[in-house]
Design a protein around this motif. Structure first.
Motif, PDB file in Angstrom:
ATOM      1  N   ALA A  30       0.830  -1.339   0.148  1.00 37.21           N
ATOM      2  CA  ALA A  30      -0.110  -0.088  -0.081  1.00 37.21           C
ATOM      3  C   ALA A  30       1.037   1.058   0.060  1.00 37.21           C
ATOM      4  N   ASP A  31       0.784   1.978   0.952  1.00 34.51           N
ATOM      5  CA  ASP A  31       1.501   3.282   1.103  1.00 34.51           C
ATOM      6  C   ASP A  31       2.834   3.238   1.511  1.00 34.51           C
ATOM      7  N   TYR A  32       3.152   2.123   2.266  1.00 34.45           N
ATOM      8  CA  TYR A  32       4.508   1.702   2.771  1.00 34.45           C
ATOM      9  C   TYR A  32       5.146   1.227   1.833  1.00 34.45           C
ATOM     10  N   TYR A  33       6.518   1.971   1.474  1.00 32.75           N
ATOM     11  CA  TYR A  33       7.553   1.146   0.512  1.00 32.75           C
ATOM     12  C   TYR A  33       8.848   1.342   1.099  1.00 32.75           C
ATOM     13  N   ASP A  34       9.671   0.274   1.134  1.00 33.23           N
ATOM     14  CA  ASP A  34      10.887   0.240   1.586  1.00 33.23           C
ATOM     15  C   ASP A  34      11.777  -0.768   0.660  1.00 33.23           C
ATOM     16  N   PRO A  35      12.572  -0.582  -0.199  1.00 34.37           N
ATOM     17  CA  PRO A  35      13.205  -1.377  -0.978  1.00 34.37           C
ATOM     18  C   PRO A  35      13.921  -2.496  -0.428  1.00 34.37           C
ATOM     19  N   GLU A  36      14.350  -2.178   0.842  1.00 28.79           N
ATOM     20  CA  GLU A  36      15.148  -3.221   1.535  1.00 28.79           C
ATOM     21  C   GLU A  36      14.277  -4.372   2.278  1.00 28.79           C
ATOM     22  N   HIS A  37      12.894  -4.001   2.168  1.00 28.81           N
ATOM     23  CA  HIS A  37      11.937  -4.896   2.714  1.00 28.81           C
ATOM     24  C   HIS A  37      10.896  -5.041   1.564  1.00 28.81           C
ATOM     25  N   SER A  38      11.053  -5.498   0.338  1.00 28.09           N
ATOM     26  CA  SER A  38       9.984  -5.695  -0.451  1.00 28.09           C
ATOM     27  C   SER A  38       9.447  -7.328  -0.713  1.00 28.09           C
ATOM     28  N   SER A  39      10.128  -8.240  -0.478  1.00 27.23           N
ATOM     29  CA  SER A  39       9.782  -9.590  -0.415  1.00 27.23           C
ATOM     30  C   SER A  39      11.116 -10.497   0.282  1.00 27.23           C
ATOM     31  N   PHE A  40      10.976 -11.729   0.489  1.00 29.65           N
ATOM     32  CA  PHE A  40      11.901 -12.836   0.859  1.00 29.65           C
ATOM     33  C   PHE A  40      11.890 -13.981   0.243  1.00 29.65           C
ATOM     34  N   GLY A  41      12.458 -14.106  -0.928  1.00 29.80           N
ATOM     35  CA  GLY A  41      12.110 -15.205  -1.850  1.00 29.80           C
ATOM     36  C   GLY A  41      10.721 -15.203  -2.481  1.00 29.80           C
ATOM     37  N   SER A  42      10.218 -16.303  -2.374  1.00 28.82           N
ATOM     38  CA  SER A  42       8.771 -15.987  -2.994  1.00 28.82           C
ATOM     39  C   SER A  42       7.491 -15.401  -2.002  1.00 28.82           C
ATOM     40  N   LEU A  43       8.064 -15.200  -0.701  1.00 30.81           N
ATOM     41  CA  LEU A  43       7.164 -14.607   0.048  1.00 30.81           C
ATOM     42  C   LEU A  43       7.143 -13.030  -0.073  1.00 30.81           C
ATOM     43  N   ARG A  44       5.877 -12.622  -0.319  1.00 24.59           N
ATOM     44  CA  ARG A  44       5.767 -11.194  -0.730  1.00 24.59           C
ATOM     45  C   ARG A  44       5.023 -10.244   0.460  1.00 24.59           C
ATOM     46  N   VAL A  45       4.147 -10.810   1.184  1.00 26.05           N
ATOM     47  CA  VAL A  45       3.336  -9.895   2.236  1.00 26.05           C
ATOM     48  C   VAL A  45       3.152 -10.989   3.471  1.00 26.05           C
ATOM     49  N   ILE A  46       3.361 -10.127   4.476  1.00 28.09           N
ATOM     50  CA  ILE A  46       2.905 -10.473   5.811  1.00 28.09           C
ATOM     51  C   ILE A  46       2.228  -9.319   6.584  1.00 28.09           C
ATOM     52  N   ASN A  47       1.074  -9.129   6.495  1.00 31.53           N
ATOM     53  CA  ASN A  47       0.170  -7.903   6.892  1.00 31.53           C
ATOM     54  C   ASN A  47      -0.317  -8.539   8.298  1.00 31.53           C
ATOM     55  N   GLU A  48      -0.153  -7.708   9.618  1.00 37.58           N
ATOM     56  CA  GLU A  48      -0.933  -8.208  10.550  1.00 37.58           C
ATOM     57  C   GLU A  48      -2.251  -7.010  10.741  1.00 37.58           C
ATOM     58  N   ASP A  49      -3.221  -7.530  10.652  1.00 39.09           N
ATOM     59  CA  ASP A  49      -4.592  -6.754  10.540  1.00 39.09           C
ATOM     60  C   ASP A  49      -5.588  -6.794  11.592  1.00 39.09           C
ATOM     61  N   ARG A  50      -6.042  -5.460  12.271  1.00 39.20           N
ATOM     62  CA  ARG A  50      -7.149  -5.763  13.130  1.00 39.20           C
ATOM     63  C   ARG A  50      -8.389  -4.836  12.587  1.00 39.20           C
ATOM     64  N   VAL A  51      -9.405  -5.465  12.198  1.00 41.53           N
ATOM     65  CA  VAL A  51     -10.402  -4.698  11.601  1.00 41.53           C
ATOM     66  C   VAL A  51     -11.728  -4.565  12.684  1.00 41.53           C
ATOM     67  N   LEU A  52     -12.215  -3.535  12.643  1.00 42.69           N
ATOM     68  CA  LEU A  52     -13.443  -3.053  13.733  1.00 42.69           C
ATOM     69  C   LEU A  52     -14.619  -3.849  13.245  1.00 42.69           C
ATOM     70  N   PRO A  53     -15.687  -4.228  14.008  1.00 41.90           N
ATOM     71  CA  PRO A  53     -16.938  -4.765  13.577  1.00 41.90           C
ATOM     72  C   PRO A  53     -17.539  -3.920  12.502  1.00 41.90           C
ATOM     73  N   GLY A  54     -18.300  -4.258  11.664  1.00 45.09           N
ATOM     74  CA  GLY A  54     -18.993  -3.902  10.483  1.00 45.09           C
ATOM     75  C   GLY A  54     -18.219  -3.255   9.374  1.00 45.09           C
ATOM     76  N   GLU A  55     -16.670  -3.348   9.532  1.00 42.24           N
ATOM     77  CA  GLU A  55     -15.750  -2.884   8.600  1.00 42.24           C
ATOM     78  C   GLU A  55     -15.031  -4.051   7.805  1.00 42.24           C
ATOM     79  N   GLY A  56     -14.264  -3.790   6.606  1.00 45.93           N
ATOM     80  CA  GLY A  56     -13.517  -4.572   6.140  1.00 45.93           C
ATOM     81  C   GLY A  56     -12.987  -4.149   4.627  1.00 45.93           C
ATOM     82  N   PHE A  57     -12.605  -4.955   3.878  1.00 46.97           N
ATOM     83  CA  PHE A  57     -11.954  -4.649   2.635  1.00 46.97           C
ATOM     84  C   PHE A  57     -12.952  -5.059   1.717  1.00 46.97           C
ATOM     85  N   GLY A  58     -13.559  -4.004   0.800  1.00 45.42           N
ATOM     86  CA  GLY A  58     -14.455  -4.308  -0.101  1.00 45.42           C
ATOM     87  C   GLY A  58     -14.051  -5.110  -1.340  1.00 45.42           C
ATOM     88  N   THR A  59     -14.999  -5.421  -2.291  1.00 46.39           N
ATOM     89  CA  THR A  59     -14.711  -6.424  -3.362  1.00 46.39           C
ATOM     90  C   THR A  59     -13.296  -5.824  -4.141  1.00 46.39           C
TER      91      THR A  59
END
Length: 270
Positions: A30-59
């Motif tokens: 998303a808005d976070y960019y650091d070229p030294e931490h863009s991936s690790f081998g084939s692993l591309r994303v590890i996000n730790e998320d907390r989402v409030l009730p009634g909210e979320g990621f749309g389609t």
């Protein structure tokens, strides 16, 4: 080659508080960019998320990624263009092999926030047909031992069915383990590969933020990661890159006061 342990402190990761979403990004996202931490081998994303009730990621759409969720607490409703509708709870792992393209949405179900890890990896084979898998792993299964929760679909014993026991299938070179480690207890992990072949292997370790969101600073439980005569202390939210050869042994000791929830990834180089 010796074991190299490179800490990834929680406060150095990308993080944001959007009100409805509190999130940490191990890799550029998303808005976070650091070229030294863009991936690790084939692993591309590890996000730790907390989402409030009634909210979320749309389609929204994905393709050419293996995407999975590891549920820590609360409930997450998943809907996708394959017709899947499911409410995921603690201990569930849901994996979408996006392949040529899939659309999905994720929203908090119930009256409490949902806390989960969202993980992406690049597939080893392009242009696959989209597929969907779910598995469940109890706290008892993870108590003071590793449980293999994700593994390559080509590995012996990995079942290709939508729902089954054993590891969740992934069309790529990532294996994920999970554990709930009690105070004073130690786990070991044998780095895969042929001992003495000189090939570098990649491992990533992450301590889940079970004590809560802390605006970028790690707190709570503490784990000592060791290998090859080196060691580093990891608090909740911290992670570490490990570079080693096959046959090396890593140790993880809970040196804190509470139960630590850990995940570990064996990652193939691309």
């Amino acid at each position: 080659m010796p074991v190299h342990i490179i800490p990834r402190p929680s406060q150095d990761r990308g993080n944001a508080d959007h009100g409805w979403l509190k999130t940490f990004h191990t890799f550029s996202f998303a808005d976070y960019y650091d070229p030294e931490h863009s991936s690790f081998g084939s692993l591309r994303v590890i996000n730790e998320d907390r989402v409030l009730p009634g909210e979320g990621f749309g389609t929204h759409a994905h393709k050419e990624f293996e995407i999975w969720s590891y549920l820590v607490s609360g409930e997450l409703e998943h809907r996708d263009s394959l017709g899947n509708v499911e409410i995921l709870k603690r201990g569930d792992v849901q994996l979408t092999s996006a392949g040529t393209g899939v659309r999905h949405s994720e929203h908090t179900a119930g009256s409490v926030p949902v806390h989960f890890l969202q993980i992406w990896a690049r597939p080893s084979t392009p242009h696959l047909q989209p597929q969907y898998y779910t598995r469940h792993y109890t706290d008892a299964e993870k108590a003071d031992k590793w449980v293999k929760v994700v593994a390559p679909i080509t590995e012996e014993g990995v079942k290709p069915e939508r729902e089954a026991d054993g590891p969740t299938p992934v069309h790529g070179g990532v294996t994920m383990y999970a554990s709930l480690l009690s105070p004073g207890k130690t786990l070991e992990h044998l780095v895969p590969g042929k001992e003495g072949d000189g090939k570098q292997r990649k491992v990533y370790v992450h301590v889940i933020q079970t004590s809560g969101y802390n605006e970028g600073a790690a707190k709570g439980n503490e784990v000592r990661l060791s290998g090859g005569g080196n060691d580093v202390l990891l608090k909740e939210g911290d992670g570490a890159y490990v570079l080693a050869t096959g046959g090396e042994t890593l140790g993880l000791e809970n040196v804190g006061q509470g139960k630590a929830e850990l995940v570990l990834f064996d990652v193939d180089a691309e």
